[in-house]
Scaffold this motif. Structure first.
Motif, PDB file in Angstrom:
ATOM      1  N   PRO A  25       0.992  -1.149  -0.142  1.00  0.00           N
ATOM      2  CA  PRO A  25      -0.171  -0.016  -0.007  1.00  0.00           C
ATOM      3  C   PRO A  25       0.923   1.422   0.061  1.00  0.00           C
ATOM      4  CG  PRO A  25      -0.241  -1.117   2.354  1.00  0.00           C
ATOM      5  CD  PRO A  25       0.722  -1.934   1.278  1.00  0.00           C
ATOM      6  N   ALA A  26       0.218   2.293  -0.645  1.00  0.00           N
ATOM      7  CA  ALA A  26       1.141   3.619  -0.846  1.00  0.00           C
ATOM      8  C   ALA A  26       0.813   4.365   0.579  1.00  0.00           C
ATOM      9  CB  ALA A  26       0.724   4.312  -1.686  1.00  0.00           C
ATOM     10  N   ALA A  27       1.961   4.921   1.234  1.00  0.00           N
ATOM     11  CA  ALA A  27       2.076   5.343   2.382  1.00  0.00           C
ATOM     12  C   ALA A  27       1.168   6.633   2.325  1.00  0.00           C
ATOM     13  CB  ALA A  27       3.372   5.678   3.174  1.00  0.00           C
ATOM     14  N   THR A  28       1.361   7.375   1.176  1.00  0.00           N
ATOM     15  CA  THR A  28       0.760   8.746   1.066  1.00  0.00           C
ATOM     16  C   THR A  28       0.101   8.873  -0.407  1.00  0.00           C
ATOM     17  OG1 THR A  28       2.493   9.780  -0.059  1.00  0.00           O
ATOM     18  CG2 THR A  28       2.390   9.824   2.121  1.00  0.00           C
ATOM     19  N   ALA A  29      -0.678   9.779  -0.614  1.00  0.00           N
ATOM     20  CA  ALA A  29      -1.421  10.091  -1.849  1.00  0.00           C
ATOM     21  C   ALA A  29      -0.317  10.421  -2.956  1.00  0.00           C
ATOM     22  CB  ALA A  29      -2.631  11.007  -1.663  1.00  0.00           C
ATOM     23  N   GLU A  30       0.538  11.015  -2.440  1.00  0.00           N
ATOM     24  CA  GLU A  30       1.730  11.335  -3.342  1.00  0.00           C
ATOM     25  C   GLU A  30       2.505  10.144  -3.732  1.00  0.00           C
ATOM     26  OE1 GLU A  30       6.053  13.633  -3.940  1.00  0.00           O
ATOM     27  OE2 GLU A  30       4.882  14.191  -2.222  1.00  0.00           O
ATOM     28  N   ALA A  31       2.612   9.112  -3.188  1.00  0.00           N
ATOM     29  CA  ALA A  31       3.637   7.854  -3.347  1.00  0.00           C
ATOM     30  C   ALA A  31       2.442   7.068  -4.264  1.00  0.00           C
ATOM     31  CB  ALA A  31       3.454   7.046  -2.150  1.00  0.00           C
ATOM     32  N   LEU A  32       1.193   7.230  -4.186  1.00  0.00           N
ATOM     33  CA  LEU A  32       0.443   6.653  -5.013  1.00  0.00           C
ATOM     34  C   LEU A  32       0.316   7.258  -6.408  1.00  0.00           C
ATOM     35  CD1 LEU A  32      -1.808   4.477  -5.870  1.00  0.00           C
ATOM     36  CD2 LEU A  32      -3.464   5.846  -5.006  1.00  0.00           C
ATOM     37  N   MET A  33       0.248   8.547  -6.206  1.00  0.00           N
ATOM     38  CA  MET A  33       0.193   9.290  -7.882  1.00  0.00           C
ATOM     39  C   MET A  33       1.721   8.930  -8.437  1.00  0.00           C
ATOM     40  SD  MET A  33       0.976  12.625  -9.434  1.00  0.00           S
ATOM     41  CE  MET A  33       2.700  11.804  -9.135  1.00  0.00           C
ATOM     42  N   MET A  88      -4.913  15.659  -2.015  1.00  0.00           N
ATOM     43  CA  MET A  88      -4.752  16.389  -3.202  1.00  0.00           C
ATOM     44  C   MET A  88      -3.169  16.266  -3.710  1.00  0.00           C
ATOM     45  SD  MET A  88      -3.398  19.178  -4.596  1.00  0.00           S
ATOM     46  CE  MET A  88      -3.099  20.131  -3.081  1.00  0.00           C
ATOM     47  N   VAL A  89      -2.986  15.839  -4.968  1.00  0.00           N
ATOM     48  CA  VAL A  89      -1.649  16.068  -5.373  1.00  0.00           C
ATOM     49  C   VAL A  89      -1.694  16.931  -6.817  1.00  0.00           C
ATOM     50  CG1 VAL A  89       0.300  14.754  -6.112  1.00  0.00           C
ATOM     51  CG2 VAL A  89      -1.087  13.664  -4.324  1.00  0.00           C
ATOM     52  N   GLU A  90      -0.858  18.075  -6.725  1.00  0.00           N
ATOM     53  CA  GLU A  90      -0.781  18.676  -8.010  1.00  0.00           C
ATOM     54  C   GLU A  90       0.560  18.292  -8.601  1.00  0.00           C
ATOM     55  OE1 GLU A  90      -0.726  23.458  -9.839  1.00  0.00           O
ATOM     56  OE2 GLU A  90      -0.758  23.068  -7.547  1.00  0.00           O
ATOM     57  N   PHE A  91       0.425  18.114  -9.911  1.00  0.00           N
ATOM     58  CA  PHE A  91       1.811  17.597 -10.484  1.00  0.00           C
ATOM     59  C   PHE A  91       1.792  18.191 -12.155  1.00  0.00           C
ATOM     60  CE2 PHE A  91      -1.209  14.144 -11.546  1.00  0.00           C
ATOM     61  CZ  PHE A  91      -0.949  13.894 -12.763  1.00  0.00           C
ATOM     62  N   VAL A  92       2.798  18.158 -12.626  1.00  0.00           N
ATOM     63  CA  VAL A  92       3.106  18.322 -14.065  1.00  0.00           C
ATOM     64  C   VAL A  92       3.677  17.102 -14.718  1.00  0.00           C
ATOM     65  CG1 VAL A  92       4.148  19.592 -15.936  1.00  0.00           C
ATOM     66  CG2 VAL A  92       3.189  20.694 -13.901  1.00  0.00           C
ATOM     67  N   GLU A 107      -2.183  18.600 -13.697  1.00  0.00           N
ATOM     68  CA  GLU A 107      -3.468  18.143 -13.032  1.00  0.00           C
ATOM     69  C   GLU A 107      -3.230  18.293 -11.549  1.00  0.00           C
ATOM     70  OE1 GLU A 107      -5.452  13.528 -12.435  1.00  0.00           O
ATOM     71  OE2 GLU A 107      -4.698  14.120 -14.362  1.00  0.00           O
ATOM     72  N   VAL A 108      -4.267  18.328 -11.089  1.00  0.00           N
ATOM     73  CA  VAL A 108      -4.448  18.445  -9.712  1.00  0.00           C
ATOM     74  C   VAL A 108      -5.551  17.360  -9.332  1.00  0.00           C
ATOM     75  CG1 VAL A 108      -5.375  19.779  -7.509  1.00  0.00           C
ATOM     76  CG2 VAL A 108      -4.313  21.053  -9.517  1.00  0.00           C
ATOM     77  N   SER A 109      -4.995  16.278  -8.793  1.00  0.00           N
ATOM     78  CA  SER A 109      -5.758  15.049  -8.449  1.00  0.00           C
ATOM     79  C   SER A 109      -6.217  15.012  -7.232  1.00  0.00           C
ATOM     80  CB  SER A 109      -4.942  13.765  -8.707  1.00  0.00           C
ATOM     81  OG  SER A 109      -4.155  13.987 -10.003  1.00  0.00           O
ATOM     82  N   ARG A 110      -7.310  14.443  -7.177  1.00  0.00           N
ATOM     83  CA  ARG A 110      -8.027  14.094  -5.740  1.00  0.00           C
ATOM     84  C   ARG A 110      -7.883  12.320  -5.373  1.00  0.00           C
ATOM     85  NH1 ARG A 110     -13.468  14.848  -4.624  1.00  0.00           N
ATOM     86  NH2 ARG A 110     -14.037  13.759  -6.828  1.00  0.00           N
ATOM     87  N   PHE A 111      -7.499  12.229  -4.335  1.00  0.00           N
ATOM     88  CA  PHE A 111      -7.489  10.829  -3.794  1.00  0.00           C
ATOM     89  C   PHE A 111      -8.404  10.694  -2.236  1.00  0.00           C
ATOM     90  CE2 PHE A 111      -3.680  11.996  -6.339  1.00  0.00           C
ATOM     91  CZ  PHE A 111      -3.638  10.746  -6.893  1.00  0.00           C
ATOM     92  N   VAL A 121      -8.978   9.365  -7.300  1.00  0.00           N
ATOM     93  CA  VAL A 121     -10.536   9.610  -7.700  1.00  0.00           C
ATOM     94  C   VAL A 121     -10.807  10.420  -9.024  1.00  0.00           C
ATOM     95  CG1 VAL A 121     -12.527  10.761  -6.775  1.00  0.00           C
ATOM     96  CG2 VAL A 121     -10.902   9.905  -5.131  1.00  0.00           C
ATOM     97  N   ASP A 122      -9.991  11.375  -9.139  1.00  0.00           N
ATOM     98  CA  ASP A 122     -10.167  12.250 -10.427  1.00  0.00           C
ATOM     99  C   ASP A 122      -9.194  13.420 -10.236  1.00  0.00           C
ATOM    100  OD1 ASP A 122     -11.358  14.243  -8.761  1.00  0.00           O
ATOM    101  OD2 ASP A 122     -13.530  13.598  -9.486  1.00  0.00           O
ATOM    102  N   GLY A 123      -9.341  14.249 -11.492  1.00  0.00           N
ATOM    103  CA  GLY A 123      -8.322  15.089 -11.436  1.00  0.00           C
ATOM    104  C   GLY A 123      -8.996  16.473 -12.425  1.00  0.00           C
ATOM    105  N   GLU A 124      -8.444  17.545 -12.239  1.00  0.00           N
ATOM    106  CA  GLU A 124      -8.896  18.699 -12.912  1.00  0.00           C
ATOM    107  C   GLU A 124      -7.520  19.079 -13.745  1.00  0.00           C
ATOM    108  OE1 GLU A 124     -10.625  21.564 -10.094  1.00  0.00           O
ATOM    109  OE2 GLU A 124     -12.433  20.527  -9.845  1.00  0.00           O
ATOM    110  N   PHE A 125      -7.773  19.829 -14.558  1.00  0.00           N
ATOM    111  CA  PHE A 125      -6.472  20.489 -15.277  1.00  0.00           C
ATOM    112  C   PHE A 125      -6.819  22.022 -15.362  1.00  0.00           C
ATOM    113  CE2 PHE A 125      -7.801  16.461 -17.639  1.00  0.00           C
ATOM    114  CZ  PHE A 125      -6.528  15.708 -17.289  1.00  0.00           C
ATOM    115  N   PRO A 126      -5.935  22.583 -14.399  1.00  0.00           N
ATOM    116  CA  PRO A 126      -6.041  24.182 -14.300  1.00  0.00           C
ATOM    117  C   PRO A 126      -5.507  24.694 -15.358  1.00  0.00           C
ATOM    118  CG  PRO A 126      -4.281  23.341 -12.894  1.00  0.00           C
ATOM    119  CD  PRO A 126      -4.893  22.198 -13.359  1.00  0.00           C
ATOM    120  N   GLY A 127      -6.161  25.922 -15.550  1.00  0.00           N
ATOM    121  CA  GLY A 127      -5.768  27.093 -16.591  1.00  0.00           C
ATOM    122  C   GLY A 127      -5.425  26.400 -17.900  1.00  0.00           C
TER     123      GLY A 127
END
Length: 127
Positions: A25-33, A88-92, A107-111, A121-127
């Motif tokens: 299992p991923a310890a954090t949402a960032e690790a999962l992302m 939440m994790v924001e990444f490029v 993307e800004v992803s929800r976990f 869960v899902d993500g949004e693409f800002p601007g």
């Protein structure tokens, strides 16, 4: 399998995302992302579907739908654990298709944490 991890070339794959790809299992949402980014790079569709929230997982996931696609880098901008089983994790992520210029996917992803496991869960693409 690669010797370096796709999510962070300064780390060995065996001590990073491979552990999650094998069921840890991923310890954090960032690790999962990060592990999901690596799964896209490596074409691990089953892992991607298994780590997708059941309410939003697509019925089909075709990683071969863009011939010549090559993932070339990941930059995590921020990560927030809200303490209530949501994060939440924001990444490029950068990729290239054939000889075209590189593309940035922001993307800004929800976990959500379900039964001890972080799920995308899902993500949004800002601007």
């Amino acid at each position: 399998m690669p010797s370096v991890c796709p999510c962070n070339p300064s780390v060995a794959y065996a001590s990073c995302c491979q552990l999650l790809h094998r069921g840890a299992p991923a310890a954090t949402a960032e690790a999962l992302m990060r592990s999901r980014y690596s799964a896209y790079v490596l074409g691990l569709a089953d892992y991607l579907k298994a780590t997708w929230h059941p309410d939003t997982v697509p019925a089909a996931l075709d990683l071969e739908d863009t011939p010549g696609l090559r993932w070339i880098g990941l930059d995590v901008k921020r990560h927030a654990d809200f303490g209530d089983g949501n994060a939440m994790v924001e990444f490029v992520a950068r990729y290239k298709v054939g000889g075209e210029p590189a593309v940035r996917m922001h993307e800004v992803s929800r976990f959500e944490r379900v039964d001890g496991y972080w799920l995308y869960v899902d993500g949004e693409f800002p601007g």
